[in-house]
Design an enzyme around this catalytic site. Structure first.
Site, mmCIF file in Angstrom:
data_model
loop_
_atom_site.group_PDB
_atom_site.id
_atom_site.type_symbol
_atom_site.label_atom_id
_atom_site.label_comp_id
_atom_site.label_asym_id
_atom_site.label_seq_id
_atom_site.Cartn_x
_atom_site.Cartn_y
_atom_site.Cartn_z
ATOM 1 N N GLY A 32 0.890 -1.314 0.091
ATOM 2 C CA GLY A 32 0.058 0.064 -0.049
ATOM 3 C C GLY A 32 0.737 1.175 0.053
ATOM 4 N N LYS A 66 11.334 7.354 5.515
ATOM 5 C CA LYS A 66 12.116 7.228 6.612
ATOM 6 C C LYS A 66 13.567 6.953 5.866
ATOM 7 C CE LYS A 66 8.524 7.781 8.971
ATOM 8 N NZ LYS A 66 7.673 8.304 7.807
ATOM 9 N N HIS A 99 21.567 3.245 32.905
ATOM 10 C CA HIS A 99 22.439 4.423 32.733
ATOM 11 C C HIS A 99 23.737 4.480 32.090
ATOM 12 C CE1 HIS A 99 24.066 8.211 34.205
ATOM 13 N NE2 HIS A 99 25.271 7.542 34.312
#
Length: 523
Positions: A94, A105, A501
């Site tokens: 599509g 993108k 982290h």
């Protein structure tokens, strides 16, 4: 006059076939037909032979192979349904895979690399000389991505035993679809159920004729043959700012004219829209908000747009090499034969459905862009799966508040749930926690500090109501927020989850700390 039987190639059951008493005679007759046809083609070069076929006893016909349609077809086949997918294009996927999400993108990613090499590498201690755009090479990379993914759908269809028919499908009865095949033939499909997944098309701007060369839609903007010196956008929604970013990075001077007073389209949190606008303005894009376009015409100097500032009543002219018209999309239902069976369509061209995605004709379903809600590929995918599960007896459920939206600029913008404006309008008591990317350690080390995370939670229960992110990785980060909303998490729930982290995801945790405790730790 050609001497060729109108039914050629001959089919069992015709009068001519019945007269042939043996397989040898049948083969001789076919060879004579073939020779006659070849002579006729050589003489007049005007003969075409169109074949007709019938597919009987299908459980489901899916019209459209975009993200909603192809996913629905695969799920249906996996659940044991004899499934046929009708696609009017030459390839599957599509708009999204062929001229939408995927090629845009590719261009966004590669244009970002070019822009970074040209403008940012030096500050990172990387020296490069004579960085140039190879536009044909960039377009080839885009096309290669598209081909790989559309070809992947074809392989998945084969793997799952899905029958595919390429052509325009028209619903003739609630149990029949007739396809005008792309090769000129016709296929009749008899089925128990029909799913409409035909997606959407570009909304035209009255009085402006698109030629996909100098006045383009999103389709043409993905395939410009050269980098324009200047580009005007009519519309600064998702499509406008994404494609505007591509060509701005490659060297065009881009000006966006937007009727609304914010960029990013309807539904975006206004604080987030302002943050994005600051970033894009810093990159070089110009915006004329609250401005109405009256006309656009071709002139020797370029495309001239006449626009008016709504508040001031001031009219101005903008001249550019290329004009991109991107004012939105509308449902594509043209020629589907909805009138043949009485499927209801509302004033906006959308098909009303119930919670099982049934239209007013119980065995005819609709999903994706042709029904209400945001026109998003991942929304259509979920609807396709849920609809098929309902057809085989499951209980359909989808929470539209948990469907995320993403704008793939740099920085990206992503959100899920309600905006601050929406909770205000609904009269919901709320609190807000936010955290700037400039205070996030990973963003600092990446020298990529534009943006913030904004969390909205219920003032009394602390339940998350909405999460809004501006960051280079917002499109990835938003999925944690979507999961939290789907499970009814509070801002404290997310805040108390240990985040690695240093990662950008810590900014989401800090925003949640701010929402439930009043203050973040690192800002």
């Amino acid at each position: 006059s050609s001497g060729i039987n109108a039914e050629w190639p001959l089919r069992p059951g015709t009068n001519t076939i019945s007269k042939l008493q043996s397989s040898q005679k049948l083969e001789t007759h076919r060879m004579l037909c073939l020779k006659s046809a070849l002579k006729h083609i050589a003489a007049r070069n005007s003969f075409r032979c169109f074949s007709s076929s019938t597919i009987s006893d299908a459980d489901l016909v899916v019209i459209g192979s975009g993200p909603g349609g192809y996913v629905a077809a695969i799920k249906a086949a996996q659940l044991g349904l004899k499934t046929v997918c009708v696609e009017k294009g030459a390839t599957f996927g599509g708009t999204c895979l062929n001229v939408g999400c995927i090629p845009s993108k590719a261009l966004l990613n590669n244009s970002h690399y070019y822009h970074a090499a040209k403008h940012e590498f030096a500050s990172r201690g990387i020296k490069v000389d004579n960085v140039e755009v190879d536009l044909p090479g960039m377009m080839k990379a885009k096309s290669d991505s598209v081909s790989a993914l559309t070809g992947g759908i074809a392989m998945l269809f084969k793997k799952n035993g899905i029958i595919s028919v390429h052509g325009h499908g028209t619903i003739t009865t609630p149990n029949q679809v007739i396809v005008a095949n792309n090769d000129g033939g016709r296929t009749t499909i008899n089925t128990n159920n029909i799913m409409i997944a035909t997606g959407s098309e570009v909304t035209p701007f009255p009085g402006i004729e698109i030629d996909e060369e100098t006045i383009v839609s999103s389709t043409g903007a993905l395939s410009l043959q050269k980098i324009p010196k200047s580009l005007t956008l009519i519309g600064a929604g998702v499509i406008g700012v994404e494609l505007g970013s591509v060509w701005q990075r490659l060297g065009a001077k881009v000006t966006a004219v937007e009727f609304l007073n914010n960029i990013g389209g309807v539904g975006i949190d206004l604080e987030i829209a302002k943050s994005l606008q600051r970033s894009l303005t810093k990159q070089g894009m110009k915006f004329k908000l609250g401005t109405k376009v009256h006309t656009a015409e071709r002139t020797p100097e370029g495309i001239k747009v006449v626009a008016e500032n709504i508040k001031k009543g001031k009219t101005e002219e903008l001249v550019s090499d290329v004009l991109l018209v991107c004012i939105g999309r509308r449902p594509f239902t043209s020629g589907l034969g909805l009138d043949n069976i009485g499927v209801t369509v509302d004033a906006r061209g959308k098909i009303p459905v119930n919670e099982r995605f049934q239209t007013n004709i119980p065995n005819v379903y609709a999903i994706g862009d042709v029904i209400d809600g945001p026109m998003l590929a991942h929304k259509a995918e979920d609807e396709g799966i849920i609809c098929v599960e309902g057809i085989v007896g499951g209980v359909p459920h989808i929470n539209y508040d948990c469907v995320p939206s993403v704008i793939y600029t740099h920085p990206e913008v992503a959100w899920v749930g309600k905006s601050e404006e929406q909770v205000k309008e609904a009269g919901i008591p709320y609190k807000v926690g936010s955290f700037p990317m400039a205070a996030n350690s990973r963003s600092k080390t990446n020298q990529d500090t534009d943006g913030l995370v904004k969390v909205i939670s219920h003032k009394e229960t602390d339940r998350l109501l909405g999460v809004h992110i501006v960051s280079s990785v917002a499109g990835e980060l938003i999925n944690e927020a979507a999961l939290a909303l789907e499970y009814g998490a509070s801002s404290e729930d997310v805040a108390r989850v240990c985040h690695a982290h240093p990662t950008v995801s810590e900014a989401l945790k800090e925003a949640c700390v701010a929402a439930y405790a009043g203050k973040p730790i690192n800002f």
